[in-house]
Motif scaffolding. Structure first.
Motif, mmCIF file in Angstrom:
data_model
loop_
_atom_site.group_PDB
_atom_site.id
_atom_site.type_symbol
_atom_site.label_atom_id
_atom_site.label_comp_id
_atom_site.label_asym_id
_atom_site.label_seq_id
_atom_site.Cartn_x
_atom_site.Cartn_y
_atom_site.Cartn_z
ATOM 1 N N CYS A 191 14.105 106.617 24.255
ATOM 2 C CA CYS A 191 14.212 107.196 25.595
ATOM 3 C C CYS A 191 15.256 106.449 26.415
ATOM 4 O O CYS A 191 15.015 105.335 26.880
ATOM 5 C CB CYS A 191 12.859 107.151 26.313
ATOM 6 S SG CYS A 191 11.567 108.127 25.529
ATOM 7 N N MET A 192 16.407 107.045 26.596
ATOM 8 C CA MET A 192 17.459 106.465 27.427
ATOM 9 C C MET A 192 17.447 107.135 28.802
ATOM 10 O O MET A 192 17.025 108.277 28.941
ATOM 11 C CB MET A 192 18.824 106.638 26.775
ATOM 12 C CG MET A 192 19.009 105.827 25.504
ATOM 13 S SD MET A 192 18.935 104.039 25.776
ATOM 14 C CE MET A 192 20.403 103.785 26.779
ATOM 15 N N GLY A 193 17.915 106.406 29.805
ATOM 16 C CA GLY A 193 17.910 106.950 31.156
ATOM 17 C C GLY A 193 16.548 106.776 31.786
ATOM 18 O O GLY A 193 15.869 105.759 31.585
ATOM 19 N N ASP A 194 16.114 107.753 32.553
ATOM 20 C CA ASP A 194 14.837 107.700 33.265
ATOM 21 C C ASP A 194 13.811 108.606 32.594
ATOM 22 O O ASP A 194 14.104 109.764 32.289
ATOM 23 C CB ASP A 194 15.017 108.127 34.723
ATOM 24 C CG ASP A 194 15.909 107.163 35.493
ATOM 25 O OD1 ASP A 194 16.103 106.028 35.023
ATOM 26 O OD2 ASP A 194 16.418 107.554 36.562
ATOM 27 N N THR A 195 12.603 108.085 32.388
ATOM 28 C CA THR A 195 11.514 108.828 31.759
ATOM 29 C C THR A 195 10.272 108.702 32.614
ATOM 30 O O THR A 195 9.879 107.591 32.989
ATOM 31 C CB THR A 195 11.217 108.295 30.347
ATOM 32 O OG1 THR A 195 12.403 108.325 29.560
ATOM 33 C CG2 THR A 195 10.143 109.129 29.671
ATOM 34 N N TYR B 7 20.324 95.759 26.880
ATOM 35 C CA TYR B 7 19.690 96.882 27.572
ATOM 36 C C TYR B 7 18.929 96.386 28.794
ATOM 37 O O TYR B 7 18.340 95.302 28.782
ATOM 38 C CB TYR B 7 18.695 97.609 26.640
ATOM 39 C CG TYR B 7 19.329 98.447 25.578
ATOM 40 C CD1 TYR B 7 19.701 99.770 25.830
ATOM 41 C CD2 TYR B 7 19.558 97.933 24.301
ATOM 42 C CE1 TYR B 7 20.280 100.549 24.847
ATOM 43 C CE2 TYR B 7 20.135 98.701 23.310
ATOM 44 C CZ TYR B 7 20.497 100.007 23.596
ATOM 45 O OH TYR B 7 21.071 100.779 22.619
ATOM 46 N N GLN C 231 15.653 97.284 30.790
ATOM 47 C CA GLN C 231 14.400 98.014 30.564
ATOM 48 C C GLN C 231 13.376 97.574 31.594
ATOM 49 O O GLN C 231 13.030 96.392 31.677
ATOM 50 C CB GLN C 231 13.854 97.746 29.159
ATOM 51 C CG GLN C 231 14.703 98.281 28.027
ATOM 52 C CD GLN C 231 14.143 97.870 26.671
ATOM 53 O OE1 GLN C 231 13.871 96.699 26.433
ATOM 54 N NE2 GLN C 231 13.961 98.838 25.790
ATOM 55 N N TYR D 80 7.427 105.355 35.848
ATOM 56 C CA TYR D 80 8.851 105.708 35.918
ATOM 57 C C TYR D 80 9.594 104.627 35.149
ATOM 58 O O TYR D 80 9.774 103.505 35.634
ATOM 59 C CB TYR D 80 9.306 105.770 37.370
ATOM 60 C CG TYR D 80 10.655 106.426 37.607
ATOM 61 C CD1 TYR D 80 10.742 107.673 38.224
ATOM 62 C CD2 TYR D 80 11.845 105.797 37.243
ATOM 63 C CE1 TYR D 80 11.970 108.273 38.462
ATOM 64 C CE2 TYR D 80 13.070 106.385 37.478
ATOM 65 C CZ TYR D 80 13.127 107.627 38.089
ATOM 66 O OH TYR D 80 14.352 108.221 38.336
ATOM 67 N N ARG E 105 12.905 103.103 33.179
ATOM 68 C CA ARG E 105 14.364 103.188 33.160
ATOM 69 C C ARG E 105 14.915 102.282 32.058
ATOM 70 O O ARG E 105 14.578 101.107 31.974
ATOM 71 C CB ARG E 105 14.959 102.783 34.503
ATOM 72 C CG ARG E 105 16.501 102.717 34.515
ATOM 73 C CD ARG E 105 17.052 102.626 35.925
ATOM 74 N NE ARG E 105 16.871 103.902 36.648
ATOM 75 C CZ ARG E 105 17.336 104.124 37.888
ATOM 76 N NH1 ARG E 105 17.996 103.159 38.518
ATOM 77 N NH2 ARG E 105 17.133 105.289 38.465
ATOM 78 N N GLN E 106 15.756 102.873 31.225
ATOM 79 C CA GLN E 106 16.435 102.117 30.174
ATOM 80 C C GLN E 106 17.911 102.511 30.159
ATOM 81 O O GLN E 106 18.240 103.687 30.097
ATOM 82 C CB GLN E 106 15.818 102.394 28.803
ATOM 83 C CG GLN E 106 16.537 101.698 27.653
ATOM 84 C CD GLN E 106 15.811 101.827 26.331
ATOM 85 O OE1 GLN E 106 15.101 100.916 25.919
ATOM 86 N NE2 GLN E 106 15.970 102.965 25.677
ATOM 87 N N LYS E 107 18.763 101.506 30.242
ATOM 88 C CA LYS E 107 20.197 101.771 30.197
ATOM 89 C C LYS E 107 20.916 100.572 29.586
ATOM 90 O O LYS E 107 20.418 99.444 29.596
ATOM 91 C CB LYS E 107 20.743 102.060 31.598
ATOM 92 C CG LYS E 107 20.585 100.934 32.596
ATOM 93 C CD LYS E 107 21.121 101.328 33.954
ATOM 94 C CE LYS E 107 20.992 100.189 34.961
ATOM 95 N NZ LYS E 107 21.521 100.574 36.300
#
Length: 367
Positions: free
Chosen positions: A86-90, A148, A150, A135, A137-139
């Motif tokens: 899961c990249m971005g916001d989940t 990364y 996280q 919420y 966030r991973q980038k």
């Protein structure tokens, strides 16, 4: 020698006074958050520590730090499994068992009891469990050791208001990632000061920063109460033009068709399985897909109350792992589990009902 003894005694007396004063302040602080506690238990931030993995970085209000077991469960469920990618916001939600301890606010139990006697069963407070709205966030970040960034923002509550709290988290989390912990502190203070008392059958305006959420929690009778629960200073002296108003038709219902449209031919069968509390495992590629599908299945039988267990997102690190995976028995328990770790496919291969989701679609199923 005498002077030293007197000095030591005075120091001891001062320490005792400080300890008593601290205890009084803590008690007062807990009472200070009584209005906030009707809606939310606490807000947490979970980060990834290279030495220990997921770790609790911040919790507010600090008086409501979860227990050690609760903290461990929240930390593990705050991040998607590594295979999820899961990249971005989940965004997803979790449900975890509360470790019982004495309530710091006896009046809160009375408020919850009064509210539960008025509202419909699906919206009742369950003091034995918490809901968590995550919420994550991973980038990519080349400046960090693992490459990364996280981190998860989590809202922990006794209330199953999925639609409302997804909106709240969607508003708060980006502000937190931009401005830090001060946003969480300010939000909690606003909720405590400005939100009305928890009450069914009344139109309520929930102000948070520049947003107003208009909600109405339905009663068992379907009738509206004659007395309102608004706080006089909620909007008060500020023009309505300064706020963005969002009317929520339901505090808990999510978009069912989006989750269930891929398996409409099995809808009646699924309705029967949920109604009789058959064990079902949802295997997905992300916690967002799993948690939404579990919620949708439970919602199928509304307004009938689902009386078994439902875990929107479940991991192998959960303290109840053995209980729900039959390591303590031979018969699958009455539970709906949402999982993403492929290990569960092998572990739960004998479960009678399995749905496998791929890219938010039902790819394979067994009934």
């Amino acid at each position: 020698m005498t002077e030293k003894s007197i000095s030591t005694n005075n120091l001891t007396d001062n320490n005792d006074c400080l300890r008593v004063t601290s205890e009084i302040n803590t008690c007062n602080d807990i009472k200070h958050w009584s209005n906030f506690s009707q809606w939310i238990h606490c807000m947490c931030v979970i980060t990834f520590d290279l030495n220990i993995g997921q770790a609790l970085e911040f919790v507010y209000p600090p008086q409501f730090v979860p227990s050690e077991t609760e903290t461990a469960n929240i930390c593990y469920m705050a991040f998607p499994d590594s295979n999820s990618g899961c990249m971005g916001d989940t965004k997803f939600h979790i449900r975890l068992r509360r470790i019982h301890k004495e309530s710091h606010n006896g009046n809160l139990k009375k408020i919850f009891h009064s509210y539960n006697s008025d509202c419909i069963s699906a919206l009742r407070v369950d003091e034995s469990h918490y809901w968590g709205f995550v919420y994550f966030r991973q980038k990519r970040d080349a400046n960090l050791p693992r490459g990364y960034f996280q981190k998860s923002f989590i809202l922990v509550t006794h209330l199953p208001f999925c639609n409302l709290f997804y909106n709240i988290v969607d508003q708060l989390a980006p502000k937190y990632f931009e401005n830090g912990n001060s946003i969480i502190e300010e939000a909690c203070d606003q909720i405590n000061r400005l939100w009305p008392a928890l009450q069914a059958g009344v139109s309520l305006d929930l102000q948070l920063f520049d947003n107003i959420y208009k909600i109405n929690i339905p009663t068992i009778s379907g009738k509206k109460c004659s007395t309102g629960g608004q706080k006089t200073d909620t909007i008060g002296k500020t023009s309505l033009n300064a706020f963005s108003t969002k009317i929520l038709n339901s505090v808990n219902e999510l978009e069912l068709y989006q989750c269930l449209c891929f398996t409409l031919e099995n809808l009646y069968t699924l309705w029967e399985l949920v109604l009789i509390a058959e064990p079902i495992v949802i295997v997905g590629t992300s916690p967002a897909d799993c948690s939404h599908m579990v919620h949708s299945l439970v919602s199928l039988i509304a307004p009938i109350e689902y009386c078994a267990e439902a875990r929107p997102y479940f991991t192998i690190h959960d303290s109840e792992f053995k209980e729900f995976t039959r390591e303590c028995g031979k018969t699958p328990p009455p539970v709906i589990l949402g999982v993403t770790n492929p290990f569960f496919i092998k572990l739960l291969k004998d479960w009678p009902h399995i749905l496998r989701l791929v890219d938010n679609q039902v790819k394979t199923f067994k009934f």
